[in-house]
Design an enzyme around this catalytic site. Sequence first.
Site, short mmCIF file in Angstrom:
data_model
loop_
_atom_site.label_atom_id
_atom_site.label_comp_id
_atom_site.label_asym_id
_atom_site.label_seq_id
_atom_site.Cartn_x
_atom_site.Cartn_y
_atom_site.Cartn_z
N SER A 147 0.43 -1.57 0.02
CA SER A 147 -0.10 -0.23 -0.15
C SER A 147 0.95 1.47 0.45
O SER A 147 1.78 1.38 0.47
CB SER A 147 -0.59 -0.18 0.72
OG SER A 147 -1.69 1.19 0.97
N TYR A 165 -4.23 -1.86 9.30
CA TYR A 165 -4.80 -1.65 8.74
C TYR A 165 -2.22 -1.42 7.56
O TYR A 165 -2.68 -2.53 6.87
CB TYR A 165 -4.87 -1.16 7.62
CG TYR A 165 -5.31 -0.99 5.30
CD1 TYR A 165 -4.91 -2.08 5.10
CD2 TYR A 165 -4.73 -0.60 5.10
CE1 TYR A 165 -4.78 -2.75 3.81
CE2 TYR A 165 -4.61 -0.15 3.79
CZ TYR A 165 -4.58 -1.72 3.12
OH TYR A 165 -4.70 -0.66 1.66
#
Length: 348
Positions: free
Chosen positions: A203, A218
């Site tokens: 990410s 996350y």
Amino acid sequence: MAVHHATDIQQLQRLPWFHFLAALGALYLGAVTLRLLAYLGLPNFLHSPTPTDLRRRYGAWAVVTGPTSGIGRSMAFELARRGLNVVLVGRDPGKLRDVSDTITKTHAGVQTKTVLFDLAFVSTAQGEEAMRRLREVVDGLDVGLLVNNAGVAKPCAVYLHEFDVDAWVKMIRVNLWALTEVTAAVLPGMVARRRGAIVNIGSGSTEAIPSFPLYTIYAATKRYVSQFSRSLYVEYRSKGIHIQCQAPLFVDTKMASSVAKAKRFSPFVPTSDAYAHAAVRWIGHGALCVPNAGHRVQRCLAVVVPDCIHDWLRLREHLRQRALFQRLRSARAAPSTPTIGTTFREKS
């Protein structure tokens, strides 16, 4: 005074150690410049690498986790378009069957296999049975490519204390633990054949900006993906296996749509198909990459912004998202549960 100053500089320049230090400084500046260019994704800043014959280079089969929607579905179709057979690993039998049937009808000669596996149950008895089935399926195949795409982003835009531990454990199991076990399942065959590639979807939240408040778990799991990939890249490149972390920013998928809805038509938010087309071209090119050109531009711009500004902007934006998600959760819960004094719990 100016004449004496110029004379002093000339005398210093005649000393051997001055030239040595000047050369050392030039080498250091050159090394820093090269590292900066590499970090920014140059020389392939706006252009992707030349397409590779993935089947010939790595093997006939690809394994894709989370292939029923978003980036995973697009990656599965893109790999099939390039002639690779695909093992589809997911939790929804109907959606797996739909993707499998569409691939075989659309791409003549491409084979598919499906493995029913809810990665949220990894390390449990149910998960061990699913992992055994996955190992059995890949054992006899020429698996040349693994795409660890499956990921969980919910609960999102919340403080750590607002959800119970089960929600965070689910995220950690899928984003971190399952990725590790699936990688370990395909590596022995790749090592034996001395070729293969593994793509782990990370990410931009861990690569382009210093913090990701209210998405802390996350972002932490995705940071694991980055470090995991980098270290394995160093371990296995001498064995002919290319391991890579791809770090997308916002992509127009089901996972990110509620966050990026206002930016949906921005050139910096590609569709999952556009992302997959670029991503497949980058396989085998470096330990870390940002495949989409628009995302690379964003990453470059982020480099020049001070960390404190990033922190302030992210917290401000994510608090706004938190308020939005609170209203949505309250609206869903209203018919059946009281809204006063409740704690938020994500529905699976």
